[in-house]
Design a protein around this motif. Structure first.
Motif, short mmCIF file in Angstrom:
data_model
loop_
_atom_site.label_atom_id
_atom_site.label_comp_id
_atom_site.label_asym_id
_atom_site.label_seq_id
_atom_site.Cartn_x
_atom_site.Cartn_y
_atom_site.Cartn_z
N ARG A 1 0.82 -1.22 0.00
CA ARG A 1 0.00 0.00 0.00
C ARG A 1 0.85 1.26 0.00
NH1 ARG A 1 -1.59 3.42 3.69
NH2 ARG A 1 -0.66 2.20 5.39
N THR A 2 1.97 1.24 0.71
CA THR A 2 2.83 2.43 0.83
C THR A 2 4.01 2.41 -0.14
OG1 THR A 2 4.26 1.45 2.54
CG2 THR A 2 2.25 2.57 3.29
N ARG A 3 4.04 1.42 -1.01
CA ARG A 3 5.13 1.26 -1.97
C ARG A 3 6.49 1.21 -1.27
NH1 ARG A 3 3.14 1.52 -6.89
NH2 ARG A 3 5.16 1.89 -7.92
N GLY A 4 6.49 0.56 -0.12
CA GLY A 4 7.72 0.36 0.64
C GLY A 4 8.07 1.47 1.60
N GLU A 5 7.38 2.59 1.52
CA GLU A 5 7.72 3.75 2.35
C GLU A 5 7.59 3.45 3.84
OE1 GLU A 5 8.88 7.83 2.79
OE2 GLU A 5 8.97 6.40 1.12
N SER A 6 6.58 2.67 4.22
CA SER A 6 6.38 2.36 5.63
C SER A 6 7.57 1.63 6.22
CB SER A 6 5.11 1.52 5.80
OG SER A 6 4.91 1.17 7.15
N PHE A 7 8.25 0.82 5.43
CA PHE A 7 9.34 0.01 5.93
C PHE A 7 10.55 0.87 6.30
CE2 PHE A 7 12.96 -2.86 5.80
CZ PHE A 7 12.46 -4.01 6.40
N TYR A 8 10.74 1.98 5.61
CA TYR A 8 11.93 2.80 5.84
C TYR A 8 11.64 4.12 6.54
CZ TYR A 8 14.12 -0.56 2.74
OH TYR A 8 14.59 -1.73 2.19
N ARG A 9 10.43 4.62 6.43
CA ARG A 9 10.15 5.93 7.02
C ARG A 9 8.77 6.03 7.67
NH1 ARG A 9 13.79 6.43 3.07
NH2 ARG A 9 12.32 5.60 1.55
#
Length: 534
Positions: A198-206
């Protein structure tokens, strides 16, 4: 690669198709095939398979691992390095007095790069929406899947080794590993994958997932921080290559150890290799000696490229390779130190499509479930890539903050006259560079199809420097190696020391008789894997 015989023990046939994906677990291969069926290309198929592998083969890779890729987009070859760096606050003094880096726990954890690799590849080369790539992985995590035999065996060993690590109990909720055929569900992992999609990976890093990782690190006094995670970027790199018998063999440049495979291949080009017979002790001897010599250079000179004191061009210079080759006695085993050039627990998969795209992709948690650290309520098992550093003062690969460790996971690719020929890899610790050498010799020199090349008996120089052989190596070869001064150890049947290969090769147009690209694929019988065509 025109030899269609299958001379080695295996129950598998090569797979021939316009679109193909080969992985180490059947459900992941089928997820790649489903991506093709939904209109995706080879990159989509590779990513769908890779994401699914974090669920169905958690023993060897996970959401908290690293990744590398080589992609032929129809016109050129591109490299992606998404290995993470060490926590910025790490210093050599933190590990002073240790003979080697910690193998497990938080002090073996660097920033994970898999998620960033998935997004970078999808954004640049994919056709399907990013969220579509997670469909099968989420389904298997939420609804469950039957655990396959080799993975069950690896999981059981990890349960013994890692049960005391923070959070690992989430992978053994009953105090044991799931048995072969037992249904494994992990709803928290499904939720995490949906959040990444859903976040295109953004949640994992930021975002929220990054906060959970950093909070768990802080709870255990570890150094990994939100700023470390936020700083990670997947990096597009130029592949490094060596010419060999009318072909070009390509690897990811350092901090990967693919250079070791290229050095060995380049050295063999200066040895009387083709005067030896396929499958003979003399031929295997030259391969082993070239690999020992290459490892001596790799373990001295290779590191994060920003910290190396010699360049990849210097290590692969024909004059230097010729000089190194002179050290090898064609009739006697030797011992080798590093040269000085003149100044100047892993999953691998490959995929290809009818439009000519080919992908060589690898991701890993390193040593079976990695660090053993699992972030509670997420299904994120963190890798132990810091084990790739050394603690030796002044070494180019000495541990330090914000630095990439030397990496064993390496995708490979072969071109001929600048045109794509084969995407391949051999997972399994230090077997990878050795496996690449053996696959190139079996396919390029001996002409075997990918399945036969994978089936052929293998040798390995293990982490302690011991030469080990598969039990299928003929006794005449074993005795021949002993006569040349080798001390091989024959491993028992069914052991997992010799890695797992996946290979996809493009057939010549005059063979296929079509303007579409057509491929032949092989999947290693040593694992649970599968090649699927569609």
């Amino acid at each position: 690669m025109t030899n269609w015989n299958l001379p080695f023990p295996s129950a598998r046939q090569p797979v021939v198709a316009r679109n193909v994906v080969a992985t180490s677990q059947p459900l992941a291969a089928q997820a790649g095939a489903q991506a093709f069926a939904r209109g995706g290309n080879a990159i989509d198929a590779a990513l769908a398979a890779a994401i699914t592998l974090t669920v169905v083969e958690p023993t060897m890779n996970g959401i908290g691992g690293d990744a590398f890729a080589l992609v032929w987009d129809g016109a050129a070859l591109h490299g992606l390095n998404s290995s993470g760096r060490s926590p910025a606050s790490w210093t050599p003094e933190r590990f002073a007095g240790l003979a080697a880096m910690p193998a497990r726990g938080w002090d073996s954890v660097t920033v994970p790069g898999c998620v960033a690799a998935w997004h970078a590849l999808s954004e640049r080369f994919g056709q399907l929406p990013f969220e579509e790539l997670f469909r099968d992985a989420v389904r298997h995590a939420r609804d469950g899947f039957p655990v396959s035999p080799v993975i069950s065996q690896q999981w059981a060993q990890a349960a013994k080794d890692l049960h005391m690590q923070p959070g690992f109990n989430e992978f053994i909720p009953q105090g044991r590993a799931p048995r072969t055929g037992e249904i494994w569900k992990f709803a928290a992992q499904a939720d995490t994958l949906e959040e990444i999609a859903r976040t295109r990976g953004e949640s994992f890093y930021r975002g929220a997932l990054a906060q959970k990782i950093a909070a768990f690190a802080a709870e255990h006094g570890a150094a990994l921080s939100l700023s470390d995670l936020a700083a990670h970027q997947a990096e597009w790199v130029d592949p490094v290559s060596v010419a060999f018998q009318g072909h070009e063999v390509h690897e990811i440049p350092p901090n990967g150890i693919g250079m070791a495979a290229l050095i060995a291949i380049g050295v063999i080009d200066h040895l009387p290799y083709e005067k030896t017979a396929p499958g003979s002790a003399q031929r295997m001897h030259l391969e082993i000696e070239a690999m020992r010599l290459a490892f001596a250079d790799a373990h001295t000179h290779l590191a994060d490229a920003e910290h190396m004191r010699v360049t990849q061009e210097q290590l692969l210079a024909p004059a230097y390779l010729r000089e190194r080759a002179r050290l090898i006695d064609p009739d006697r085993a030797g011992q080798y130190g590093p040269g000085q050039p003149p100044s100047g627990g892993t999953v691998y998969l490959c995929a290809a499509d009818a439009q000519g795209r080919m992908v060589s992709f690898i991701q890993s948690n390193y040593k079976g479930f990695g660090s053993g650290v699992v972030v509670p309520g997420t299904g994120i098992a963190l890798h132990n890539r810091a084990l790739g550093f050394v603690t030796t003062p002044g070494h180019v690969n000495q541990v330090a903050g914000g630095k990439r460790p030397l990496h064993s996971i390496i995708p490979a690719f072969v071109t001929r006259g600048g045109q794509p020929l084969m995407a391949f890899g051999v997972m399994g610790g230090n077997m990878q560079a050795q496996g690449h050498l053996q696959m190139v010799m079996r396919c390029v020199v001996e002409g075997w199809n990918p399945q036969a090349a994978s089936d052929a008996p293998r040798w390995r120089i293990d982490d302690a420097g011991q030469l080990i052989l598969e039990p299928t190596v003929p006794q005449t070869v074993v005795e021949g190696l002993r006569c040349m001064g080798h001390d091989p150890k024959i491993m028992p049947p069914g052991n997992l020391e010799f890695g797992s290969a996946q290979l996809v090769a493009r057939l010549d147009a005059d063979i296929s008789g079509t303007t579409d690209a057509v491929y032949v694929a092989g999947s290693d019988h040593r694992r649970d894997g599968q090649a699927v065509g569609c």
